[in-house]
Scaffold this active site. Structure first.
Site, PDB file in Angstrom:
ATOM      1  N   LEU A 103       0.874  -1.161   0.000  1.00  0.00           N
ATOM      2  CA  LEU A 103       0.000   0.000   0.000  1.00  0.00           C
ATOM      3  C   LEU A 103       0.912   1.211   0.000  1.00  0.00           C
ATOM      4  O   LEU A 103       1.907   1.241   0.738  1.00  0.00           O
ATOM      5  CB  LEU A 103      -0.893   0.027   1.248  1.00  0.00           C
ATOM      6  CG  LEU A 103      -1.972  -1.057   1.374  1.00  0.00           C
ATOM      7  CD1 LEU A 103      -2.704  -0.908   2.703  1.00  0.00           C
ATOM      8  CD2 LEU A 103      -2.956  -0.985   0.216  1.00  0.00           C
ATOM      9  N   ASP A 104       0.601   2.232  -0.815  1.00  0.00           N
ATOM     10  CA  ASP A 104       1.472   3.398  -0.837  1.00  0.00           C
ATOM     11  C   ASP A 104       1.326   4.199   0.445  1.00  0.00           C
ATOM     12  O   ASP A 104       0.415   3.956   1.253  1.00  0.00           O
ATOM     13  CB  ASP A 104       1.214   4.261  -2.081  1.00  0.00           C
ATOM     14  CG  ASP A 104      -0.196   4.828  -2.119  1.00  0.00           C
ATOM     15  OD1 ASP A 104      -0.600   5.489  -1.148  1.00  0.00           O
ATOM     16  OD2 ASP A 104      -0.901   4.621  -3.137  1.00  0.00           O
ATOM     17  N   LYS A 105       2.204   5.157   0.652  1.00  0.00           N
ATOM     18  CA  LYS A 105       2.240   5.911   1.898  1.00  0.00           C
ATOM     19  C   LYS A 105       0.911   6.591   2.219  1.00  0.00           C
ATOM     20  O   LYS A 105       0.537   6.738   3.379  1.00  0.00           O
ATOM     21  CB  LYS A 105       3.351   6.975   1.841  1.00  0.00           C
ATOM     22  CG  LYS A 105       4.713   6.485   2.260  1.00  0.00           C
ATOM     23  CD  LYS A 105       5.670   7.653   2.417  1.00  0.00           C
ATOM     24  CE  LYS A 105       7.023   7.180   2.931  1.00  0.00           C
ATOM     25  NZ  LYS A 105       7.951   8.312   3.182  1.00  0.00           N
ATOM     26  N   ASP A 106       0.203   7.024   1.182  1.00  0.00           N
ATOM     27  CA  ASP A 106      -1.024   7.784   1.378  1.00  0.00           C
ATOM     28  C   ASP A 106      -2.260   6.901   1.498  1.00  0.00           C
ATOM     29  O   ASP A 106      -3.376   7.413   1.555  1.00  0.00           O
ATOM     30  CB  ASP A 106      -1.215   8.767   0.221  1.00  0.00           C
ATOM     31  CG  ASP A 106      -0.110   9.818   0.167  1.00  0.00           C
ATOM     32  OD1 ASP A 106       0.374  10.214   1.249  1.00  0.00           O
ATOM     33  OD2 ASP A 106       0.276  10.236  -0.939  1.00  0.00           O
ATOM     34  N   THR A 107      -2.075   5.592   1.524  1.00  0.00           N
ATOM     35  CA  THR A 107      -3.192   4.662   1.637  1.00  0.00           C
ATOM     36  C   THR A 107      -3.129   3.940   2.977  1.00  0.00           C
ATOM     37  O   THR A 107      -2.063   3.508   3.409  1.00  0.00           O
ATOM     38  CB  THR A 107      -3.159   3.629   0.489  1.00  0.00           C
ATOM     39  OG1 THR A 107      -3.218   4.320  -0.759  1.00  0.00           O
ATOM     40  CG2 THR A 107      -4.335   2.673   0.591  1.00  0.00           C
TER      41      THR A 107
END
Length: 229
Positions: A103-107
């Site tokens: 999952l990317d940092k913003d998720t």
């Protein structure tokens, strides 16, 4: 049956050399009896360390509620990472504990972590067709027509040469939707909405295959029983 020092090292408890000290201090028992030699061959199911059973001796699988701002990397150069939220000895296991996909940092939301290579491969293979469900918050009112756009299976993303597989969209409110996909392309959910003129403000994964986040608090984890086969 494995050598005790090799077993403890593989599970991240200590190095093989340090296992000698564990044994000398009486911290390791086999069937309730203190072990005398660190090179003794043992059954992992009968071993305790400090009177506790060995942690996931046959392979570890856990669910983590990932907060926004944490990366799925072992590198300390990219700021906070998910392994800071997990037990400190897990990265010392061999095979190493790793995230199942990313999952990317913003998720935020559900992330699986495991050291079972076959399981990681099965859940991340492009042929796996594992369903993943996301709660999506966007910047403007959603159009019900998006349901058909995503479901048709002909949506092309920029720089891609194959259309996205059919996806299931449920509109929860004007600005919130629930999207279920079976792929794991780079920033796929954000790019799917962007292709139709919507910007994703918040993205949260609720489900990964058979596993649901439920009421697990943000930043917390719990052990799961691996589904073998």
């Amino acid at each position: 049956m494995r050598r005790l020092d090799q077993l403890l090292s593989a599970l991240g408890y200590c190095s093989r050399k340090e296992a000698m000290a564990f044994v000398k201090d009486g911290r390791v028992k086999l069937g309730g009896v203190v072990v005398k030699r660190s090179d003794q061959r043992v059954d992992a199911a009968q071993i305790t360390v400090d009177d506790l059973p060995l942690e996931a001796p046959d392979g570890l699988l856990a669910i983590l509620h990932k907060p926004v701002g944490y990366s799925c990397t072992h590198s300390v150069d990219e700021g906070p990472n998910i392994y800071e939220l997990l037990p400190a000895h897990w990265p010392d296991r061999n095979p190493v504990v790793t995230s199942v996909g990313r999952l990317d940092k913003d998720t935020s939301g559900l992330l699986l972590v495991s050291d079972i290579g076959s399981l990681v491969h099965r859940y991340t293979s492009p042929k796996s067709d594992i369903e993943k469900t996301y709660l999506v918050e966007v910047d403007k009112a959603l159009d019900p027509a998006l349901k058909e756009v995503f479901a048709k299976g002909d949506l092309m993303l920029r720089s891609e040469d194959k259309p996205c597989l059919p996806a299931r969209l449920e509109i929860v409110s004007d600005l919130t939707a629930r999207l279920t996909i079976t792929e794991g392309r780079y920033h796929q959910v954000r790019r799917m909405f962007a292709s139709q003129g919507w910007h994703v403000e918040k993205l949260h994964r609720e489900r990964f295959g058979p596993y649901e986040l439920g009421d697990l608090p943000e930043g917390e984890w719990r052990m799961l029983e691996p589904m073998r086969g």
